[in-house]
Design an enzyme around this catalytic site. Structure first.
Site, PDB file in Angstrom:
ATOM      1  N   ILE B  14       4.971   7.253   1.601  1.00 20.42           N
ATOM      2  CA  ILE B  14       3.544   7.322   1.280  1.00 20.42           C
ATOM      3  C   ILE B  14       3.176   5.998   0.631  1.00 20.42           C
ATOM      4  O   ILE B  14       3.259   5.845  -0.577  1.00 20.42           O
ATOM      5  CB  ILE B  14       3.221   8.501   0.328  1.00 20.42           C
ATOM      6  N   HIS B  15       2.848   4.990   1.446  1.00 23.75           N
ATOM      7  CA  HIS B  15       2.528   3.689   0.864  1.00 23.75           C
ATOM      8  C   HIS B  15       1.037   3.597   0.572  1.00 23.75           C
ATOM      9  O   HIS B  15       0.312   4.584   0.686  1.00 23.75           O
ATOM     10  CB  HIS B  15       3.055   2.557   1.737  1.00 23.75           C
ATOM     11  N   ALA B  16       0.600   2.411   0.181  1.00 23.22           N
ATOM     12  CA  ALA B  16      -0.739   2.280  -0.397  1.00 23.22           C
ATOM     13  C   ALA B  16      -1.877   2.844   0.452  1.00 23.22           C
ATOM     14  O   ALA B  16      -2.671   3.653  -0.020  1.00 23.22           O
ATOM     15  CB  ALA B  16      -1.008   0.818  -0.723  1.00 23.22           C
TER      16      ALA B  16
END
Lengths: 553, 85
Positions: B14-16
């Site tokens: 779950i990146h930016a």
């Protein structure tokens, strides 16, 4: 009108408003306040302006780079609305009775440390986002220059000096010219200005006088003069000069597509020196035949942790893809001396230019070096890559580097990862030691690239970062020219190619000499390519060879 | 209370960018929405909280909604996870 005399390091004339760039963090006022409610309101107002700016940026970015890439501004906005972030600021204001600036700066540190402590490099990099949004609010609170930069009309940047990481962060589209109080002609300000083709003056003592912030000024990058609040006569004279320069630029654009061959048929490769992926556009705009120096250290600067193999791989891959089959010489890690990154945790050195830098750092930290080599080799599949190692002083270093490269290739083979076997390996000749024993080094490599900036500093024993010593830094010194001649001869003896990638490569006074020496490649800042090509086209080497070579006597 | 469990397959976790989208989705609902991963818990409506979980690829996340519109929230978020992670 006030005239300030500095040293012009990149030609051109610019008219505009001066914007003082102050060091971030250097002047966050820390005061205790009485009315905490009023202070919170001050923060809230600054935050609202910041959100407005981010909205504008988001809208603008959608048009320019598409919604996916613009999303970062939305995320910054969300961060500014995050209750945890706001709670922290509020608590510090209310309980510690500190001013809003301090509260924001403390909160920024806490949150970015949280990200920095994560074991995922992508998340670690998010610390920079927190710093960024906090800086945005701080800039509004303190009315600092940094932010006005992105939201106002084009300006002339005034600074004490510019660090490499600052030049990376800068939004370069709104910059007309650079003026700094410190720096030398091979400092980062100068290199950046040349890359962007902006007029630049360094050593302009007095330009940071606070009353000049926002003043109308004229920068003459040829004469090194800066005119603050110029009078009518000066404006007219400088306008004429600017028109002439613009005409010259126009003329040069006609040379695009013309091959750099002398009148008597000698050809030379004209490459570009670049420092980031976005510079690739400049290579094309200026008709570069390839990249003679891609400074990979920009990947390592302005961040908190080592760039991962994947991160490096994807950037090298993009550069090679953008080059579309043209040769790209990527210089391996050149950290140390004037280019420092905190996370390397380098011990304090009294004389870093002679310390553990560049290849020395790579050989003492093979893991860091091997990560870069792996990324480079993997990327080699996507174009014509040449790997170049800086700061070589001995045959042993070359052999050690080759051993590590061999290890890396072996590892990749075992992991069934592909790379190109014919990927070239070369070294920079930038120490007197390497130049003197270049006949011993040549059989071990595919090419030499002469880095004249360091070669000059080390040969003449003059610190190029020291503005007072600049007078003694004569790059036309016979010793330097003789070393260059030796290196090119040794290369040809061994059947390899030799180029020059330092500042001297673009020095039009020496072009004839270099051609007489039969240099194979010259690599210069993108904006120097066309003037250099014009010079090459006008040369008739067979006629002037003897005269040119007299410079070696 | 409604919940579902999901295993992240996106290589970046779950990146930016998707974290931002997730916060946007979750904020539409009145219910309290939380994420549990690796023994840590975070508020799905707070960007720092979501990013602070540092959810990597392969991790299993439990999404819980509690409140008036919990059914709709879980339904929407489950679709969102499938599409984005």
């Amino acid at each position: 009108m006030i005239t300030i005399q500095g040293q012009g390091v990149c030609g051109g004339v610019a008219f505009g408003k001066l914007l003082h760039l102050k060091k971030a963090g250097s002047k966050i006022p820390r005061t205790y306040i009485q009315d905490t409610q009023k202070e919170w309101k001050r923060f809230e107002e600054a935050r609202k302006s910041a959100e407005q700016q981010l909205d504008d940026l988001y809208q603008k970015a959608i048009g320019e780079v598409g919604e996916e890439n613009a999303m970062i501004f939305e995320i910054h906005r969300m961060m500014l609305e995050d209750p945890d972030y706001l709670d922290s600021v509020k608590t510090i204001i209310q309980e510690q009775r500190l001013n809003a600036e301090s509260a924001v700066s403390i909160t920024a540190d806490t949150f970015s440390e949280m990200f920095a402590s994560m074991d995922n490099s992508y998340m670690q990099a998010r610390g920079a986002d927190v710093k960024d949004i906090s800086q945005r609010i701080l800039s509004i609170l303190t009315d600092e220059g940094r932010l006005r930069l992105s939201s106002h009309a084009p300006v002339i940047i005034g600074a004490e000096d510019l660090a490499p990481s600052e030049t990376v962060e800068m939004d370069k589209s709104g910059i007309l010219a650079f003026v700094t109080e410190k720096g030398s002609s091979s400092s980062h300000t100068a290199i950046l200005a040349r890359t962007m083709n902006s007029p630049a003056v360094i050593g302009a003592v007095g330009i940071m006088e606070s009353t000049y912030d926002g003043a109308d000024i004229i920068v003459d990058g040829f004469s090194g003069k800066i005119y603050v609040d110029p009078d009518m006569q000066t404006v007219l004279t400088m306008q004429k000069k600017k028109e002439q320069t613009d005409r010259q630029t126009e003329l040069l654009s006609k040379l695009k597509g013309v091959k750099p061959i002398t009148k008597d048929g000698q050809s030379v490769l004209l490459y570009a020196n670049i420092g980031s992926l976005s510079d690739m556009a400049l290579v094309y705009a200026n008709d570069g035949m390839g990249v003679g120096l891609f400074r990979s250290e920009f990947l390592y600067l302005g961040r908190k942790t080592y760039p991962s193999e994947e991160e490096q791989f994807s950037i090298y891959k993009s550069v090679l893809q953008k080059a579309m089959g043209k040769r790209v010489v990527i210089r391996t890690l050149d950290i140390g001396a004037d280019k420092q990154a905190d996370y390397f945790a380098m011990p304090q050195e009294d004389n870093p230019a002679m310390g553990v830098r560049a290849v020395r750092l790579c050989l003492t930290r093979p893991a860091v070096f091997k990560t870069q080599l792996r990324a480079l080799y993997r990327a080699s599949m996507f174009g014509k890559l040449a790997i170049m190692v800086p700061m070589i002083t001995s045959l042993d270093e070359v052999l050690q580097v080759k051993d590590l490269m061999k290890e890396v290739r072996e590892e990749l083979r075992q992991e069934h990862l592909t790379f190109r076997e014919d990927c070239e390996f070369g070294i920079m000749i930038e120490t007197p030691a390497a130049a003197i024993i270049c006949d011993k080094l040549a059989p071990e490599v595919d090419f030499f690239s002469i880095g004249t900036n360091d070669l000059t500093q080390y040969t003449l024993a003059v610190d190029r970062q020291n503005p007072d010593a600049t007078a003694f830094l004569n790059p036309h010194h016979t010793a330097i020219l003789r070393l260059i001649d030796t290196v090119i001869k040794a290369a040809h003896q061994a059947g390899i190619w030799a180029g020059i990638c330092g500042e001297l490569a673009g020095d039009l006074e020496l072009t004839e000499l270099f051609l007489a020496m039969e240099v194979d490649e010259l690599s210069v800042s993108p904006n120097q390519i066309l003037p250099l090509k014009q010079k090459i086209l006008s040369c008739n080497i067979s006629q002037i060879r003897e005269t040119a070579l007299n410079l070696l006597k | 209370m409604q919940q579902f469990t999901f295993t992240i397959t996106d290589p970046q976790g779950i990146h930016a960018r998707p974290a931002g989208l997730l916060v946007k989705e979750a904020s539409q609902f009145e219910s309290d929405i939380s994420l549990q991963c690796n023994g840590k818990s975070g508020d799905a409506k707070r960007i720092f909280s979501v990013m602070g979980l540092s959810v990597l690829s392969g991790a299993t996340v439990t999404v819980t909604a509690e409140g008036k519109d919990e059914d709709a929230a879980i339904h929407t978020l489950e679709l969102f996870f499938k599409e984005n992670f």
